[in-house]
Design a protein around this motif. Sequence first.
Motif, short mmCIF file in Angstrom:
data_model
loop_
_atom_site.label_atom_id
_atom_site.label_comp_id
_atom_site.label_asym_id
_atom_site.label_seq_id
_atom_site.Cartn_x
_atom_site.Cartn_y
_atom_site.Cartn_z
N UNK A 183 0.82 -1.21 0.00
CA UNK A 183 0.00 0.00 0.00
C UNK A 183 0.85 1.26 0.00
N UNK A 184 2.15 1.12 0.07
CA UNK A 184 3.05 2.28 0.13
C UNK A 184 4.34 1.94 -0.61
N UNK A 185 4.32 2.11 -1.92
CA UNK A 185 5.48 1.74 -2.74
C UNK A 185 6.27 2.96 -3.21
N UNK A 186 6.01 4.12 -2.62
CA UNK A 186 6.70 5.34 -3.04
C UNK A 186 8.21 5.23 -2.93
N UNK A 187 8.66 4.42 -1.98
CA UNK A 187 10.10 4.30 -1.76
C UNK A 187 10.84 3.77 -2.99
N UNK A 215 -6.53 -7.78 6.25
CA UNK A 215 -7.90 -8.01 5.81
C UNK A 215 -8.93 -7.72 6.89
N UNK A 216 -8.47 -7.34 8.08
CA UNK A 216 -9.41 -7.16 9.19
C UNK A 216 -10.37 -5.99 8.99
N UNK A 244 -7.22 1.00 -1.56
CA UNK A 244 -6.65 0.07 -0.59
C UNK A 244 -7.49 -1.19 -0.46
N UNK A 245 -8.81 -1.04 -0.56
CA UNK A 245 -9.67 -2.22 -0.49
C UNK A 245 -9.41 -3.15 -1.66
N UNK A 246 -9.16 -2.59 -2.84
CA UNK A 246 -8.88 -3.41 -4.02
C UNK A 246 -7.56 -4.17 -3.84
N UNK A 247 -6.56 -3.51 -3.28
CA UNK A 247 -5.28 -4.17 -3.02
C UNK A 247 -5.45 -5.26 -1.98
N UNK A 248 -6.19 -4.97 -0.92
CA UNK A 248 -6.42 -5.95 0.14
C UNK A 248 -7.15 -7.18 -0.41
N UNK A 249 -8.12 -6.95 -1.29
CA UNK A 249 -8.83 -8.07 -1.91
C UNK A 249 -7.88 -8.93 -2.75
N UNK A 250 -6.97 -8.29 -3.48
CA UNK A 250 -6.01 -9.03 -4.30
C UNK A 250 -5.07 -9.86 -3.41
N UNK A 308 0.76 -9.02 -7.92
CA UNK A 308 0.62 -8.04 -6.84
C UNK A 308 1.30 -6.73 -7.20
N UNK A 309 2.43 -6.79 -7.89
CA UNK A 309 3.06 -5.57 -8.38
C UNK A 309 2.10 -4.81 -9.28
N UNK A 310 1.49 -5.53 -10.20
CA UNK A 310 0.62 -4.88 -11.19
C UNK A 310 -0.58 -4.21 -10.54
N UNK A 311 -1.18 -4.87 -9.56
CA UNK A 311 -2.39 -4.33 -8.96
C UNK A 311 -2.09 -3.18 -8.00
N UNK A 312 -0.82 -3.02 -7.62
CA UNK A 312 -0.47 -1.97 -6.66
C UNK A 312 0.37 -0.86 -7.26
N UNK A 313 0.43 -0.78 -8.58
CA UNK A 313 1.13 0.36 -9.18
C UNK A 313 2.03 0.04 -10.34
#
Length: 323
Positions: A183-187, A215-216, A244-250, A308-313
Amino acid sequence: MRTRRVGGSGLEVSRLGLGTMTWGGDTGLDAATKLLTSFAEAGGTLVDTAPAYGDGAAEKILGRLMHTVLRRDRFVLATKAGFGLKDGHHRINTSKKALLDDLAGSLRRLHTDHVDLWQVHAWGAAPVEETMAALDVAVSSGMTRYAGVCNYIGWQIGTAAAWQQAVPGRAPLISGQVEYSLLARRAEIEVIPALAHHGMGLFAWSPIGRGVLTGKYRNGTPRDSRGARDHLSWFVEPYLESRSRAVTDAVARAADGLGLSPAQVAMLWVRDAPGVTAPLLGARTAEQLQAYLGLDEVHLPEPIVKALDDVTGGPNQARTAAG
């Protein structure tokens, strides 16, 4: 637990680190004892703390445990300086005096004559040469073995590291600590390349997306979660939006297919990402921590990592280059 070297230094740490941000607050002495014991029994060595955690309470608990439960020399002890609370407000003071005063206080609370890694907690208004001079004093005096920085962006890492490298005898920076998760790939844009260029390791805080990637929060905010606590809800809220919900679902779908939990998938993605030395796990209970401790031989399949890379940026360029 396997170990990794921190950047180009000789320091070796477990490739999972134990964070103590909640110690002295949500995590009391009994829970902290179980956390530290479980971590050590699994071969974990890296423990990260700071004077700002519980206004010194985390360091006090850690110092007590290293004199009553487990030996100090079993751990690679990392703490910080330059950031804390004053009159109810967060303050950053990276002057030489403030930093060395913080370190002296940390050593008292930890009941030790040195730490293994001392980190500037945040970029401050003091001249970089003054801030870095405090690190030189701390290393040359033996109060710390190594020096690093936290929450610096790319140009700040480059400025500080280059200053230390410019003159022989200055303490090199061996690490940078920054938030990094699915959820935080800016680095990946500037921080990780800057660390790699200067031979520095990366410690990733909040690798589970501030708890959201467990997922909580998919069906609301549980009463016993950080998001439900007045003093921590601000920390979680930025990741409770639709993306974030879309990433969590993935992550949850990947976990179902692999027979893992979403939290384990999120942690493994960070642990094995290019440039990462160790994710810092801020578990509040031994039960939460236990889920991460038996994964030494577990790795995410490459197709899952890419998905997971693709869905998060998009692709991680460092991963692409390495391949």
